[in-house]
Design a protein around this motif. Structure first.
Motif, short mmCIF file in Angstrom:
data_model
loop_
_atom_site.label_atom_id
_atom_site.label_comp_id
_atom_site.label_asym_id
_atom_site.label_seq_id
_atom_site.Cartn_x
_atom_site.Cartn_y
_atom_site.Cartn_z
N GLU A 118 157.59 14.09 -19.47
CA GLU A 118 158.35 13.16 -19.14
C GLU A 118 158.03 12.29 -20.42
N ASN A 119 157.88 12.55 -21.42
CA ASN A 119 157.27 11.87 -22.67
C ASN A 119 157.20 12.72 -23.73
N LEU A 120 157.24 12.10 -24.93
CA LEU A 120 157.06 12.80 -26.21
C LEU A 120 155.66 12.96 -26.54
N LYS A 121 154.33 12.86 -25.80
CA LYS A 121 152.92 13.50 -26.32
C LYS A 121 152.65 14.48 -25.56
N VAL A 122 153.30 14.11 -24.02
CA VAL A 122 153.34 16.06 -23.91
C VAL A 122 153.88 16.67 -23.68
N TRP A 123 155.24 16.75 -24.64
CA TRP A 123 156.10 17.25 -24.96
C TRP A 123 155.89 17.55 -26.03
N TRP A 124 155.36 17.80 -27.30
CA TRP A 124 154.87 18.26 -28.30
C TRP A 124 154.07 18.93 -28.02
N LYS A 125 152.56 18.25 -27.55
CA LYS A 125 151.20 19.33 -27.26
C LYS A 125 152.09 20.72 -26.28
N ARG B 47 154.47 21.86 -25.98
CA ARG B 47 155.78 22.91 -27.57
C ARG B 47 155.48 23.42 -28.01
N THR B 48 154.35 22.70 -28.84
CA THR B 48 153.70 23.30 -29.94
C THR B 48 152.60 24.65 -29.26
N GLN C 200 166.69 18.48 -33.58
CA GLN C 200 165.98 18.64 -34.59
C GLN C 200 164.63 17.75 -34.89
N MET C 201 163.99 17.48 -33.42
CA MET C 201 163.48 17.45 -33.30
C MET C 201 162.63 19.13 -33.22
N TRP C 202 162.78 20.10 -32.24
CA TRP C 202 162.78 21.26 -32.70
C TRP C 202 162.15 21.49 -33.62
N ILE C 203 162.96 21.31 -34.88
CA ILE C 203 162.76 22.17 -36.21
C ILE C 203 161.59 21.36 -37.51
N TYR D 146 146.66 24.31 -24.35
CA TYR D 146 146.46 22.91 -23.79
C TYR D 146 147.13 23.31 -22.04
N LYS D 147 146.25 22.27 -21.40
CA LYS D 147 147.20 22.06 -20.01
C LYS D 147 147.57 20.92 -20.07
#
Length: 419
Positions: free
Chosen positions: A264-271, A273-274, A383-386, A409-410
């Motif tokens: 639900e937030n970018l920090k969790v999404w970034w980790k 999806r990385t 674009q974030m995915w790139i 990363y959990k």
């Protein structure tokens, strides 16, 4: 020279767009036909096989109770079913919550991971459960999942009626899709993945990818493969390649549905999806180096698809953007300005059309609100995915050079919504 590079980059981009249009058509055709054999398949569901459901759980106190309630409601003979919660080095009360369910439901039990698997990540936890069970079929759910009542029944039905299938994968939907702008984007992305990457590839090539959740696999296959690869961050994709190399296929059967929580937030999404991107990059490089030794040459096509997605396509996007922006400030003799604008507009319209047609497969999803979200998604989320893929590739190259141990990363959970 700049023009040649620019056209090469555009070719890579358009190849991917046209391929996804092809997959979208296949996904729609699969949607129209996948339910037809269910009545006939049901006739064989008499003496059903035994099933173990594995739920890896590391600090899942926020969501595990709702997940186990869903497990308690599953339609499957309870004398043929066991639910195993793998409490993997949790520091919260995940184990205590799960233990309460074991007192009420005899088919639910909890196991604790031990060294050397303790706290090592999802693959190690799953291998622990594999060693602690002996059922015919293994089903995997993440700890934030609430499968629909018939989900496991349909997953097993796919295997009972298809001897050549090593695994059956179902469909997952986003339970918190309306929470934030990010979850709305992820909901659109998820639907496209289900019906393009899964449904389309199954329809045209009889290929599907084992996801991280909502799939059933034969124990005999898992044991022959030696379980899950503990070095793979994308253990599902890695397992997929090895299953196909054994000569089996993986059936996509979207009648089996689970609802899962998304970041639900970018920090969790970034980790999260990385980890996904690094995991898929690891799988591509691992098996491309074994190119000549793969027994099933058909899976090479899928490897090249992942290679194209995580390497060539993003390289094409980055190269075209870099050339275009550089030419605004420095004359690099790029002379395709008007053509580039036309091709970009056509690419955007093709993207919009593909996504909206795919959304139409799911009831209530093709609406005005999602139309505007898809437009916004193209300029932001895509674009974030790139950027993310470039960063992931850097981390994976660094890991390979330094030989550092993979760190799992959990994904952080949020207060769970019911479905």
């Amino acid at each position: 020279m700049a023009d040649i590079l620019f056209y090469c980059a555009l070719t890579l981009i358009w190849m991917m767009l046209l391929y996804h249009m092809f997959l979208m058509e296949g996904g729609y055709l699969h949607f129209r036909s996948f339910e037809k054999p269910i009545d006939q398949w049901s006739e064989k569901m008499v003496d059903v096989p035994t099933v173990s459901i594995f739920i890896p759980a590391h600090n899942e106190a926020v969501v595990i109770e709702q997940t186990l309630r869903a497990m308690s409601r599953l339609y499957y003979p309870k004398d043929k079913l066991e639910v195993i919660v793998i409490n993997d080095n949790s520091s919260d009360n995940t184990g205590e919550i799960a233990q309460r369910f074991t007192e009420k439901y005899p088919f639910i039990r909890v196991i604790e991971t031990v060294e050397p698997n303790k706290g090592k990540g999802k693959s190690s936890a799953l291998n622990s459960a594999l060693a602690a069970s002996d059922s015919d079929i293994v089903v995997v759910y993440d700890a934030d999942n609430t499968p629909e009542r018939m989900a496991v029944w349909y997953l097993v039905m796919g295997l009972v009626n298809d001897p050549k299938a090593a695994a059956t994968v179902g469909k997952f939907r986003v339970i918190n899709a309306d929470e934030t702008w990010l979850t709305r984007f992820i909901n659109i992305e998820t639907i496209c993945f289900q019906w393009m990457a899964q449904g389309g590839r199954w329809k045209w090539f009889k290929i599907a990818t084992i996801p991280g959740t909502n799939f059933a696999i034969r124990r005999s296959v898992l044991e022959s493969l030696g379980g899950w690869d503990v070095k793979a961050l994308a253990e599902d994709t890695e397992l997929t390649i090895r299953v196909y190399n054994m000569g089996y296929h993986i059936r996509f059967f979207p009648k089996a549905i689970t609802w899962e929580q998304e970041p639900e937030n970018l920090k969790v999404w970034w980790k999260q999806r990385t980890r996904w991107a690094r995991g898929n990059q690891y799988v591509v490089l691992k098996f491309l180096t074994q190119f000549m030794t793969l027994k099933r040459k058909s899976i090479i096509f899928d490897l090249f698809y992942f290679f194209f997605t995580y390497f060539l396509f993003f390289f094409g996007v980055i190269l075209s953007n870099a050339l275009f922006i550089t030419n605004l400030f420095v004359d690099i003799h790029l002379t395709v300005g008007n053509i580039a604008i036309i091709l970009w507009i056509l690419a955007f319209l093709l993207f919009l059309g593909e996504v909206m047609i795919t959304l139409s497969i799911e009831k209530t999803e093709m609406n005005r609100k999602n139309f505007f979200y898809v437009i916004l998604m193209y300029f932001t989320y895509s674009q974030m995915w790139i950027v993310l893929v470039v960063w992931s590739l850097f981390l994976e190259i660094k890991r390979a050079i330094t030989g550092q141990e993979v760190q799992w990363y959990k994904t952080e959970r949020f207060a769970k919504k019911t479905k």
